[in-house]
Structures are given as C-alpha cells and as structure tokens.
Design a protein around this motif. Structure first.
Motif, PDB file in Angstrom:
ATOM      1  N   PRO A  49       0.827  -1.215   0.000  1.00 16.02           N
ATOM      2  CA  PRO A  49       0.000   0.000   0.000  1.00 16.02           C
ATOM      3  C   PRO A  49       0.861   1.266   0.000  1.00 16.02           C
ATOM      4  O   PRO A  49       0.538   2.264  -0.634  1.00 16.02           O
ATOM      5  CB  PRO A  49      -0.802  -0.126   1.307  1.00 16.02           C
ATOM      6  CG  PRO A  49      -0.729  -1.568   1.700  1.00 16.02           C
ATOM      7  CD  PRO A  49       0.566  -2.082   1.154  1.00 16.02           C
ATOM      8  N   GLU A  84      -1.240  -6.273   3.831  1.00 15.08           N
ATOM      9  CA  GLU A  84      -2.706  -6.330   3.705  1.00 15.08           C
ATOM     10  C   GLU A  84      -3.227  -7.709   4.115  1.00 15.08           C
ATOM     11  O   GLU A  84      -2.530  -8.724   3.943  1.00 15.08           O
ATOM     12  CB  GLU A  84      -3.123  -6.042   2.250  1.00 15.08           C
ATOM     13  CG  GLU A  84      -2.882  -4.592   1.833  1.00 15.08           C
ATOM     14  CD  GLU A  84      -3.475  -4.255   0.471  1.00 15.08           C
ATOM     15  OE1 GLU A  84      -3.965  -3.130   0.318  1.00 15.08           O
ATOM     16  OE2 GLU A  84      -3.426  -5.118  -0.449  1.00 15.08           O
ATOM     17  N   VAL A 101      -3.446  -8.992  -3.070  1.00 16.48           N
ATOM     18  CA  VAL A 101      -3.129  -8.724  -1.666  1.00 16.48           C
ATOM     19  C   VAL A 101      -1.692  -8.231  -1.580  1.00 16.48           C
ATOM     20  O   VAL A 101      -0.766  -8.944  -1.972  1.00 16.48           O
ATOM     21  CB  VAL A 101      -3.280  -9.997  -0.809  1.00 16.48           C
ATOM     22  CG1 VAL A 101      -2.918  -9.709   0.647  1.00 16.48           C
ATOM     23  CG2 VAL A 101      -4.696 -10.540  -0.922  1.00 16.48           C
TER      24      VAL A 101
END
Ligand code: BV8
Length: 223
Positions: A38, A145, A141
C-alpha cells in the motif's frame, strides 16, 4: 489432495518468479516487495499500476504449462495458490482458491467496494474509481494487507482435512500462506514438495522431488 502453489508453478510458462524479479529485475531497479505494498502504491500509484500492467501483458502472452495442465486434469485436487495469474483457470482447473487475489480484476482502493474485470492483453491505464474517486488498483493482496477472508477460511478448512498436500513452486517464505503447510502436517497430512531448489518447505516434506513442476507433476499425477 490439496496443491499449494507459488510463483514456481508458472515459471515454465515464462512468468518470472519473485526471486527472478529480485535477481533478474523483472522490473529493473525496483523491489517487488516495495511495489507490492500500500505504501508503494500511495507513493506512486501510476508506477505501481504500470508494473502490474506489464505483468498483465506478460500473463496474457504466455500459456499454461504441463504442470498447470496436470493439476487441472485432476478434479480430486483442490488448488490453493499464491499466484495472481489465471493460468490454472485457463488450464481448466475446477476449483482454484487464490489467497493473494487476481490480476484479472481491478478494485477501488477505498472502501466503496467497486470492482471491474480487466482484459489482461489490453489493460486500462491507472484511473479513479467511478463511484468514489479513489484510485482503482489490482485486486491483489499487498504486503501488509489482510488476505481475503473467504479464500483464507476455505483454504484453512481444506488444509486441515486433506490427506496429502502437494507443495509446488514456492519458497514458502510469505505468511500467513506458508503457514498452511505446517497446518496440514499438524493435521496428519503427508507433505510432498516439488521444487528444483531447497525451500522453507523442505523441512516439512515427507517426500521432496527436486525438479521442475512441468516435469515432475505430469509423472506424479498422470497425464
Ligand atoms: C499480512 C500478491 C497482516 C501481490 C503477494 C507472519 C504472519 C503474518 C504476516 C507476516 C508474518 N511474517 C511476515 C509477515 C508479513 C508478510 C510476509 O510474509 N513477508 C515475508 C516477505 C516475510 N506477509 C504479509 O504482508 C501478508 N499480509 O500478513 O497482513 C494483516 C492481518 C490482518 C489485517 C491487516 C494486515 C500478505 C502477503 C501477500 C503479499 N502478496 N503477492 C503480487 O503478486 O504482486 S506475495 C508474493 O510472494 C506472490 O504471491 C508469490 O507467489 C509469493 C510467495 O512467493 P513464492 O510464490 O514462493 O515465489 P518465490 O519467487 O519467492 O519462489 C519461487 C519458488 O519456485 C522458489 O522456491 C523456486 O525454487 C521455485 N521454482 C522456480 N522454478 C520452478 C520452481 N518450482 C517448481 N518448478 C519450477 N520450474
């Protein structure tokens, strides 16, 4: 029987593994561990999205290999994979649990739940969610995460009850996925590892075939 697979399953199709990515620089000068996160996406959404589109185009141009086909030819085998490609599906595998998501879908990076299919051969450019305006990102993913709850729950259940777990083409270093090997073993399953190199799965193997998936699986599974 459960087949738990990683990037090595698709290696003979011409899809670089994560190790190759680091060594051969699948995306020169970039660290997959950073891009597949992220933070990496927040720092440069267009760079990360471009990296995934490169991988999408690579997947669109390659074919399932003999290992994908050998697994797909066995409806008694449940495939649990860390891979985000669609090669097992294209080989005709009936049930594929994708623990780390899929490149074939984009989803909203926010919480609105919007998602859309993506054509791997001609993926769209980085763009905003039509519903809420956040970025759209691949439905995979990233490091840090959580895994999709439904896929994880199903995978755990299958790994608890299987008699044999085939561990194919994974360094078994990424958690919590790699923990499924120990889970199966602790529930009494026989562990068969297929990998040309030693891995974190070797210590748990009842039998280890030191070879390529595309060569070993057709012999092992027939077809
Ligand atoms: C999370 C999708 C928490 C994106 C990927 C302990 C518990 C829980 C978490 C952690 C933990 N310790 C550390 C963590 C954090 C982290 C982690 O595991 N880090 C590692 C590096 C130590 N885990 C996470 O961040 C996970 N999330 O824990 O969230 C949480 C919980 C609740 C709420 C919020 C947060 C998420 C991890 C998922 C990351 N995403 N992929 C993308 O693909 O871009 S992981 C990525 O690595 C791929 O999925 C890949 O498949 C996977 C694993 O790698 P391998 O498949 O093993 O591939 P690799 O290249 O490493 O090895 C290839 C193997 O094939 C080699 O052994 C080679 O010898 C072999 N091979 C080569 N050729 C062949 C072959 N074998 C057979 N035949 C051949 N021809």
């Amino acid at each position: 029987m459960v087949a738990f697979s990683g990037a090595g399953l698709s290696a003979e199709s011409g899809v670089p593994t994560f190790r190759d990515a680091e060594t051969q620089g699948f995306w020169l000068n970039y660290d997959p561990g950073k891009l597949a996160s992220p933070e990496g996406f927040a720092a440069d959404p267009e760079l990360v999205y471009t990296w995934y589109n490169e991988r999408r185009r690579n997947i669109a141009q390659v074919q399932p290999n003999a290992a994908h086909r050998a697994l797909a030819a066995r409806p008694d085998i449940v495939n649990i994979t860390q891979n985000i490609d669609d090669l097992l599906h294209r080989a005709g595998a009936r049930e594929v649990i994708q623990l780390h998501g899929t490149l074939t879908v984009d989803r909203c990076d926010g919480k609105c739940g919007y998602e859309e299919e993506v054509a791997l051969h001609d993926p769209p450019a980085a763009r905003e969610c039509p519903v809420c305006g956040n970025w759209l990102r691949p439905a995979v993913v990233w490091f840090g995460e959580a895994l999709p709850m439904e896929a994880w729950t199903e995978a755990e259940e299958r790994c608890r009850s299987c008699e044999v777990m085939l561990v194919v083409g994974t360094a078994a270093e990424v958690y919590p996925a790699a923990g499924l090997i120990g889970l199966s073993k602790s529930c009494g399953a026989r562990i068969i590892v297929v990998n040309p190199h030693a891995s974190q799965a070797s210590a748990l193997a009842d039998i280890e075939f030191c070879g390529k998936a595309g060569e070993v699986l057709p012999m092992l599974l027939g077809g």
